[in-house]
Scaffold this motif. Sequence first.
Motif, mmCIF file in Angstrom:
data_model
loop_
_atom_site.group_PDB
_atom_site.id
_atom_site.type_symbol
_atom_site.label_atom_id
_atom_site.label_comp_id
_atom_site.label_asym_id
_atom_site.label_seq_id
_atom_site.Cartn_x
_atom_site.Cartn_y
_atom_site.Cartn_z
ATOM 1 N N VAL A 121 -53.869 6.322 28.468
ATOM 2 C CA VAL A 121 -55.038 6.433 29.350
ATOM 3 C C VAL A 121 -55.278 7.894 29.708
ATOM 4 O O VAL A 121 -56.414 8.377 29.710
ATOM 5 C CB VAL A 121 -54.848 5.576 30.613
ATOM 6 C CG1 VAL A 121 -56.034 5.722 31.557
ATOM 7 C CG2 VAL A 121 -54.668 4.108 30.221
ATOM 8 N N LYS A 122 -54.191 8.624 29.951
ATOM 9 C CA LYS A 122 -54.336 10.058 30.256
ATOM 10 C C LYS A 122 -55.056 10.775 29.105
ATOM 11 O O LYS A 122 -55.926 11.617 29.329
ATOM 12 C CB LYS A 122 -52.959 10.691 30.445
ATOM 13 C CG LYS A 122 -52.343 10.461 31.808
ATOM 14 C CD LYS A 122 -51.000 11.161 31.883
ATOM 15 C CE LYS A 122 -50.268 10.890 33.187
ATOM 16 N NZ LYS A 122 -48.875 11.431 33.130
ATOM 17 N N ARG A 123 -54.707 10.444 27.883
ATOM 18 C CA ARG A 123 -55.328 11.109 26.723
ATOM 19 C C ARG A 123 -56.839 10.853 26.682
ATOM 20 O O ARG A 123 -57.628 11.765 26.436
ATOM 21 C CB ARG A 123 -54.661 10.606 25.440
ATOM 22 C CG ARG A 123 -53.240 11.104 25.269
ATOM 23 C CD ARG A 123 -52.512 10.411 24.130
ATOM 24 N NE ARG A 123 -51.176 10.975 23.981
ATOM 25 C CZ ARG A 123 -50.883 12.051 23.247
ATOM 26 N NH1 ARG A 123 -51.853 12.686 22.607
ATOM 27 N NH2 ARG A 123 -49.652 12.520 23.175
ATOM 28 N N LEU B 186 -53.859 -1.770 36.563
ATOM 29 C CA LEU B 186 -53.512 -2.059 35.174
ATOM 30 C C LEU B 186 -54.770 -2.449 34.401
ATOM 31 O O LEU B 186 -55.024 -1.938 33.312
ATOM 32 C CB LEU B 186 -52.488 -3.193 35.109
ATOM 33 C CG LEU B 186 -52.155 -3.747 33.709
ATOM 34 C CD1 LEU B 186 -51.542 -2.645 32.844
ATOM 35 C CD2 LEU B 186 -51.196 -4.941 33.813
ATOM 36 N N GLU B 187 -55.595 -3.302 34.982
ATOM 37 C CA GLU B 187 -56.820 -3.751 34.302
ATOM 38 C C GLU B 187 -57.742 -2.563 34.028
ATOM 39 O O GLU B 187 -58.298 -2.431 32.940
ATOM 40 C CB GLU B 187 -57.558 -4.793 35.163
ATOM 41 C CG GLU B 187 -56.867 -6.156 35.222
ATOM 42 C CD GLU B 187 -55.521 -6.076 35.940
ATOM 43 O OE1 GLU B 187 -55.392 -5.243 36.871
ATOM 44 O OE2 GLU B 187 -54.560 -6.786 35.528
ATOM 45 N N GLU B 188 -57.897 -1.685 35.009
ATOM 46 C CA GLU B 188 -58.785 -0.534 34.830
ATOM 47 C C GLU B 188 -58.246 0.366 33.719
ATOM 48 O O GLU B 188 -59.000 0.915 32.921
ATOM 49 C CB GLU B 188 -58.941 0.231 36.155
ATOM 50 C CG GLU B 188 -59.782 -0.517 37.173
ATOM 51 C CD GLU B 188 -59.601 0.034 38.587
ATOM 52 O OE1 GLU B 188 -60.518 -0.192 39.417
ATOM 53 O OE2 GLU B 188 -58.563 0.678 38.880
ATOM 54 N N LYS B 189 -56.917 0.499 33.663
ATOM 55 C CA LYS B 189 -56.314 1.334 32.608
ATOM 56 C C LYS B 189 -56.594 0.712 31.228
ATOM 57 O O LYS B 189 -57.036 1.395 30.302
ATOM 58 C CB LYS B 189 -54.808 1.471 32.828
ATOM 59 C CG LYS B 189 -54.435 2.311 34.027
ATOM 60 C CD LYS B 189 -52.928 2.327 34.250
ATOM 61 C CE LYS B 189 -52.552 3.161 35.482
ATOM 62 N NZ LYS B 189 -51.085 3.099 35.767
ATOM 63 N N VAL B 190 -56.377 -0.576 31.121
ATOM 64 C CA VAL B 190 -56.562 -1.235 29.819
ATOM 65 C C VAL B 190 -58.006 -1.118 29.351
ATOM 66 O O VAL B 190 -58.280 -0.826 28.187
ATOM 67 C CB VAL B 190 -56.149 -2.725 29.906
ATOM 68 C CG1 VAL B 190 -56.625 -3.498 28.679
ATOM 69 C CG2 VAL B 190 -54.632 -2.835 30.058
ATOM 70 N N MET B 191 -58.972 -1.271 30.277
ATOM 71 C CA MET B 191 -60.373 -1.214 29.867
ATOM 72 C C MET B 191 -60.758 0.157 29.311
ATOM 73 O O MET B 191 -61.635 0.265 28.451
ATOM 74 C CB MET B 191 -61.296 -1.565 31.043
ATOM 75 C CG MET B 191 -61.409 -3.061 31.287
ATOM 76 S SD MET B 191 -61.594 -4.018 29.753
ATOM 77 C CE MET B 191 -63.260 -3.584 29.309
#
Length: 734
Positions: free
Chosen positions: A351-353, A49-54
């Motif tokens: 995040v995919k975008r 989750l943290e990696e996605k948010v960053m």
Amino acid sequence: MKNRKITFLLLLVASCSLIAQGEKDLPAYKDAKRSVEERVSDLMSRMTLEEKVMQLNQYTLGRNDNANNMADPVNDIPPAIGSLIYFSSNGDLRNRVQKRAMEETRLGIPIIFGYDVIHGYRTTYPISLAQACSWNPQLVEQACAVAAQEARMSGVDWTFSPMIDVARDARWGRVAEGYGEDPYANAVFAAASVKGYQGTDLASGKNVAACLKHYIGYGASEAGRDYVYTEISGQTLWDTYMLPYEEGVKAGAATLMSSFNDISGTPGSANHYTLTEVLKERWGHDGFVVSDWGSIEQLRPQGVAKDKKEAALKAFTAGVEMDMMNRSYDNHLGELVKEGKVSEALLNDAVKRVLRVKFRLGLFDNPYTPQTTEKERFLFPQSLKIAEQLAEESIVLLKNENNTLPLKNVSKMAVVGPMAKSQWHLLGSWRAQGNADDAVSLFAGLENEFKGKAQLSFAAGCDFDGDDKSGFDEAKKIAAQSDVVILCLGEKAQWSGENASRSTIALPQIQEDLVEELKALGKPVILLLSSGRPLELNRLDKISDAMLQVWQPGIAGGNPIAGIVAGRINPSGKLSMTFPYSTGQIPIYYNHRQSARPHQGKYQDIPSTPLYDFAHGLSYTTYTYGDLKPSTLTIKKGDKLSIEIPVTNVGGIDGLETVHWFVFDPVSTISRPVKELKHFEKQMIKKGETKVFKFDIDPLKDLGFINADGKRFLESGDYYIIVKDKKVKVTLVD
Ligand code: GLC
């Protein structure tokens, strides 16, 4: 010998199996042979989750002189950050920080580096408002391709450009950054810019991702003030502002930037209708939206969020994927997901975008910028040629009384004014890595052009503003000794661009006073006007003999401008934005609705028509327009129609002529503008030659209109096709 062969074969088999094993162990997202979507999915499956948010955050990197956006200290930048705005002019610092992202983070996701490359990176072109006056989208595409190459080779993967905000108020400093007042013109130049920036391969190392901005309606800023409310009805949203974005998305723009402005109560950066329903669901855009700088946290002062956390929630759920310098997503998005206020699905889609654009840019496979010298990446002769051509075709001859221009039999020329020797102001706003030392000033251009032909003298006369007239006498002295006076006037570069609204579009009084005093000497007075917006010229129009609007022509304007003064070049620019008679007329634009009483309701104190119309621009030659020849006068829905018009150059000099095709529908379910630009074409017409200009009409696209739901419709009835003062009626029957 035999043993050696066996050993060799054994080694070969072992190394092949090692490679196979290695490839087998290589995570799919690192495998360049996999498809982008496969790599995105694989990487997503590995991310916390943290990696996605960053990935959804953008900070800044490198020295920057723009008080509006200062850079972060390098060591404060988390290696797992998704994006950085990059202010340095080579790849060194970027590569250092990129190396940390690739080697010091768990998954090694590259950073995407963005920057405002608006009208050139180091080779600075004319401002976009000027470029639109060239009516040459092919040339604009070439200029964007050069800008992309210079930027990518300097560490920038993504430009926050093109700016395609339809302009409605010249007091607003940002009219300089867009392509003028017409939706169709902004749409054509949007597509051309996207193609120029992105090319056919984003991973080529010579292209950058484009960013359509500021989505949407920023140009409607009330009274020309910046960052303010915009009153935009659903109807106006679609018939005035949406087309450039729709065409930019169709051209494949990788990203968009959400706008600051409050759109009738819902700010652009929290507007689910525009950001998701239209952009993602209706248009199917598969890239991402970045906020404007601070536009998420600004939802608080705009009164729709109580704090940064609520601002993050509103912007993210509306459809803004990346947070530019708000410190809202990095601090609150993870929390919002854990609280169930933001769904994992929406987070994953965002995040995919972002990852999709990074993969398409080739950043996972080539994360670093190759080392090159400035000579290897900047100011190529071909780039300068494009800059000179674009400047030449952007210049508009507004007035030419008694054919004052081109100059004839002039042996002494007084060149006067604060703009005459300025290089800095010719680059305009948002100059990226543009260097004033590269610029050819107006005076230098005239020197080059008239070397050995005329004697030039110079006097500044006055500053751009203020009330110091001590320089007037010197100016009058050299003017009295000359055959002609060339006055170089206009705006400082910082008087337009962001946060640069002006209450009047007139030049400061001291500049007008200088013209008055020089005119009194009885010499021909020619004005060269450099500005980032249309100007109020009604008084100067009365006392000047000729006026050239040279805009902010970039680094290569000086020579073509002088070429036009000398007659070596025939001017071809035509206005992309109306020049009002005075500031009091604003807003005034050509594609206005019809009045209930066309012959009444005028101003009592000034004319109600502009000083110079949209598409106005004089030439040194004369063109005669023949009759409009439609392929038919009656069509059924679904039929096609084409119209031609012959244009003859009856003058003594070859010229480039742009024909603008307008449509008018006098009766419609929804009232329509008195004219709507639907097509334009530019051709070289040699002296004595006739060229045929043609408009192939697609009735729904070109005659139809659009309603408040964004639905295009076509109604039977009469339509007028208009070119200059000629028009032909075609009737559409069911
Ligand atoms: C600015 C501008 C925007 C620019 C961004 C990054 O505030 O509004 O056009 O791209 O910040 O510099």
